[in-house]
Scaffold this motif. Sequence first.
Motif, PDB file in Angstrom:
ATOM      1  N   LEU A 117       0.734  -1.203   0.025  1.00 44.93           N
ATOM      2  CA  LEU A 117      -0.089   0.115  -0.031  1.00 44.93           C
ATOM      3  C   LEU A 117       0.723   1.153  -0.033  1.00 44.93           C
ATOM      4  O   LEU A 117       1.849   1.381   0.539  1.00 44.93           O
ATOM      5  CB  LEU A 117      -0.944   0.084   1.278  1.00 44.93           C
ATOM      6  N   PRO A 118       0.317   2.315  -0.599  1.00 43.71           N
ATOM      7  CA  PRO A 118       1.118   3.532  -0.762  1.00 43.71           C
ATOM      8  C   PRO A 118       1.353   4.284   0.876  1.00 43.71           C
ATOM      9  O   PRO A 118       0.299   3.998   1.679  1.00 43.71           O
ATOM     10  CB  PRO A 118       0.238   4.416  -1.692  1.00 43.71           C
ATOM     11  N   SER A 119       2.433   5.097   1.025  1.00 50.18           N
ATOM     12  CA  SER A 119       2.602   5.482   2.186  1.00 50.18           C
ATOM     13  C   SER A 119       1.717   6.707   2.242  1.00 50.18           C
ATOM     14  O   SER A 119       0.987   7.281   1.321  1.00 50.18           O
ATOM     15  CB  SER A 119       3.917   5.833   2.452  1.00 50.18           C
ATOM     16  N   GLU A 120       1.807   7.337   3.488  1.00 48.98           N
ATOM     17  CA  GLU A 120       1.007   8.553   3.765  1.00 48.98           C
ATOM     18  C   GLU A 120       1.433   9.964   2.978  1.00 48.98           C
ATOM     19  O   GLU A 120       0.625  10.579   2.286  1.00 48.98           O
ATOM     20  CB  GLU A 120       0.913   8.839   5.276  1.00 48.98           C
ATOM     21  N   ARG A 121       2.801   9.907   2.591  1.00 46.93           N
ATOM     22  CA  ARG A 121       3.289  11.064   2.035  1.00 46.93           C
ATOM     23  C   ARG A 121       3.035  10.773   0.484  1.00 46.93           C
ATOM     24  O   ARG A 121       2.786  11.766  -0.132  1.00 46.93           O
ATOM     25  CB  ARG A 121       4.810  10.946   2.176  1.00 46.93           C
ATOM     26  N   GLU A 122       2.991   9.394  -0.078  1.00 44.29           N
ATOM     27  CA  GLU A 122       2.638   9.402  -1.166  1.00 44.29           C
ATOM     28  C   GLU A 122       1.101   9.502  -1.475  1.00 44.29           C
ATOM     29  O   GLU A 122       0.931   9.942  -2.483  1.00 44.29           O
ATOM     30  CB  GLU A 122       2.997   7.886  -1.697  1.00 44.29           C
ATOM     31  N   LEU A 123       0.211   9.507  -0.632  1.00 43.45           N
ATOM     32  CA  LEU A 123      -1.194   9.665  -0.789  1.00 43.45           C
ATOM     33  C   LEU A 123      -1.306  11.053  -0.707  1.00 43.45           C
ATOM     34  O   LEU A 123      -2.102  11.727  -1.819  1.00 43.45           O
ATOM     35  CB  LEU A 123      -2.099   9.109   0.228  1.00 43.45           C
ATOM     36  N   HIS A 124      -0.634  11.773  -0.033  1.00 42.41           N
ATOM     37  CA  HIS A 124      -0.683  13.275   0.223  1.00 42.41           C
ATOM     38  C   HIS A 124      -0.142  13.903  -1.332  1.00 42.41           C
ATOM     39  O   HIS A 124      -0.838  14.842  -1.693  1.00 42.41           O
ATOM     40  CB  HIS A 124       0.199  13.854   1.403  1.00 42.41           C
ATOM     41  N   ARG A 125       1.046  13.462  -1.760  1.00 39.92           N
ATOM     42  CA  ARG A 125       1.557  13.853  -3.049  1.00 39.92           C
ATOM     43  C   ARG A 125       0.336  13.448  -3.963  1.00 39.92           C
ATOM     44  O   ARG A 125       0.140  14.575  -4.998  1.00 39.92           O
ATOM     45  CB  ARG A 125       2.779  13.213  -3.335  1.00 39.92           C
ATOM     46  N   LEU A 126      -0.159  12.637  -4.156  1.00 36.45           N
ATOM     47  CA  LEU A 126      -1.162  12.118  -4.787  1.00 36.45           C
ATOM     48  C   LEU A 126      -2.565  13.097  -5.014  1.00 36.45           C
ATOM     49  O   LEU A 126      -2.918  13.622  -5.946  1.00 36.45           O
ATOM     50  CB  LEU A 126      -1.704  10.675  -4.877  1.00 36.45           C
ATOM     51  N   GLN A 127      -3.049  13.497  -3.557  1.00 36.03           N
ATOM     52  CA  GLN A 127      -4.026  14.452  -3.716  1.00 36.03           C
ATOM     53  C   GLN A 127      -3.748  15.701  -4.093  1.00 36.03           C
ATOM     54  O   GLN A 127      -4.497  16.517  -4.617  1.00 36.03           O
ATOM     55  CB  GLN A 127      -4.408  14.649  -2.034  1.00 36.03           C
ATOM     56  N   LEU A 128      -2.245  16.307  -3.832  1.00 35.64           N
ATOM     57  CA  LEU A 128      -1.994  17.477  -4.440  1.00 35.64           C
ATOM     58  C   LEU A 128      -1.907  17.309  -5.846  1.00 35.64           C
ATOM     59  O   LEU A 128      -2.495  18.525  -6.542  1.00 35.64           O
ATOM     60  CB  LEU A 128      -0.446  17.553  -3.852  1.00 35.64           C
ATOM     61  N   GLU A 129      -1.695  16.353  -6.544  1.00 34.92           N
ATOM     62  CA  GLU A 129      -1.288  16.358  -8.128  1.00 34.92           C
ATOM     63  C   GLU A 129      -2.975  16.350  -8.632  1.00 34.92           C
ATOM     64  O   GLU A 129      -3.374  16.958  -9.469  1.00 34.92           O
ATOM     65  CB  GLU A 129      -0.903  15.077  -8.402  1.00 34.92           C
ATOM     66  N   ILE A 130      -3.912  15.550  -7.789  1.00 31.53           N
ATOM     67  CA  ILE A 130      -5.227  15.730  -8.256  1.00 31.53           C
ATOM     68  C   ILE A 130      -5.725  17.287  -8.170  1.00 31.53           C
ATOM     69  O   ILE A 130      -6.495  17.557  -9.087  1.00 31.53           O
ATOM     70  CB  ILE A 130      -6.197  14.610  -7.367  1.00 31.53           C
ATOM     71  N   SER A 131      -5.405  17.711  -7.298  1.00 33.91           N
ATOM     72  CA  SER A 131      -6.074  19.223  -7.120  1.00 33.91           C
ATOM     73  C   SER A 131      -5.360  20.103  -8.075  1.00 33.91           C
ATOM     74  O   SER A 131      -6.174  21.165  -8.585  1.00 33.91           O
ATOM     75  CB  SER A 131      -5.263  19.707  -5.844  1.00 33.91           C
ATOM     76  N   GLU A 132      -4.178  19.846  -8.582  1.00 36.24           N
ATOM     77  CA  GLU A 132      -3.639  20.637  -9.555  1.00 36.24           C
ATOM     78  C   GLU A 132      -4.297  20.190 -10.953  1.00 36.24           C
ATOM     79  O   GLU A 132      -4.470  21.082 -11.655  1.00 36.24           O
ATOM     80  CB  GLU A 132      -2.216  20.263  -9.925  1.00 36.24           C
ATOM     81  N   LEU A 133      -4.680  18.970 -11.289  1.00 32.65           N
ATOM     82  CA  LEU A 133      -5.340  18.611 -12.156  1.00 32.65           C
ATOM     83  C   LEU A 133      -6.886  19.208 -12.289  1.00 32.65           C
ATOM     84  O   LEU A 133      -7.305  19.529 -13.296  1.00 32.65           O
ATOM     85  CB  LEU A 133      -5.559  17.005 -12.490  1.00 32.65           C
ATOM     86  N   ARG A 134      -7.315  19.139 -11.081  1.00 33.60           N
ATOM     87  CA  ARG A 134      -8.711  19.711 -11.154  1.00 33.60           C
ATOM     88  C   ARG A 134      -8.790  21.155 -11.392  1.00 33.60           C
ATOM     89  O   ARG A 134      -9.385  21.744 -12.241  1.00 33.60           O
ATOM     90  CB  ARG A 134      -9.253  19.963  -9.641  1.00 33.60           C
ATOM     91  N   GLY A 135      -7.654  22.078 -11.147  1.00 37.81           N
ATOM     92  CA  GLY A 135      -7.470  23.300 -11.476  1.00 37.81           C
ATOM     93  C   GLY A 135      -7.233  23.616 -13.014  1.00 37.81           C
ATOM     94  O   GLY A 135      -7.835  24.255 -13.592  1.00 37.81           O
ATOM     95  N   ALA A 136      -6.584  22.480 -13.592  1.00 38.56           N
ATOM     96  CA  ALA A 136      -6.147  22.726 -14.940  1.00 38.56           C
ATOM     97  C   ALA A 136      -7.548  22.716 -15.762  1.00 38.56           C
ATOM     98  O   ALA A 136      -7.702  22.913 -16.787  1.00 38.56           O
ATOM     99  CB  ALA A 136      -5.010  21.780 -15.347  1.00 38.56           C
ATOM    100  N   ILE A 137      -8.435  21.523 -15.414  1.00 35.85           N
ATOM    101  CA  ILE A 137      -9.480  21.112 -15.881  1.00 35.85           C
ATOM    102  C   ILE A 137     -10.486  22.314 -15.994  1.00 35.85           C
ATOM    103  O   ILE A 137     -11.131  22.575 -17.121  1.00 35.85           O
ATOM    104  CB  ILE A 137      -9.971  19.904 -15.330  1.00 35.85           C
TER     105      ILE A 137
END
Length: 99
Positions: free
Chosen positions: A53-73
């Motif tokens: 399973l991904p670590s807490e740091r990896e999940l946080h980084r993924l959430q940040l990338e999803i937020s950036e993608l949301r803004g780009a969309i």
Amino acid sequence: MELIAKYWAPLWATITTIAMVIMALLAKTYAKRESVDTLHSEIKRLDQRLDDLPSERELHRLQLEISELRGAILALNSELPQVRRLADLLLENELKERS
């Protein structure tokens, strides 16, 4: 010695009965080795799945990338009507040239 020879059968029956009662109590109190081995293998399997399973740091980084993608969309959504309008104009122009 005669006493042992005379009462050997009842003495042996008493000893084996006591031993069987002790074994039954021990079987109720302690787990069997098969059960412990099964649980040990299941724990190993679960540990392996947890390691994958991904670590807490990896999940946080993924959430940040999803937020950036949301803004780009959202930024692209505001430009889509303009692109659609241009595409319609180009299509209309192409249809006029063919006619």
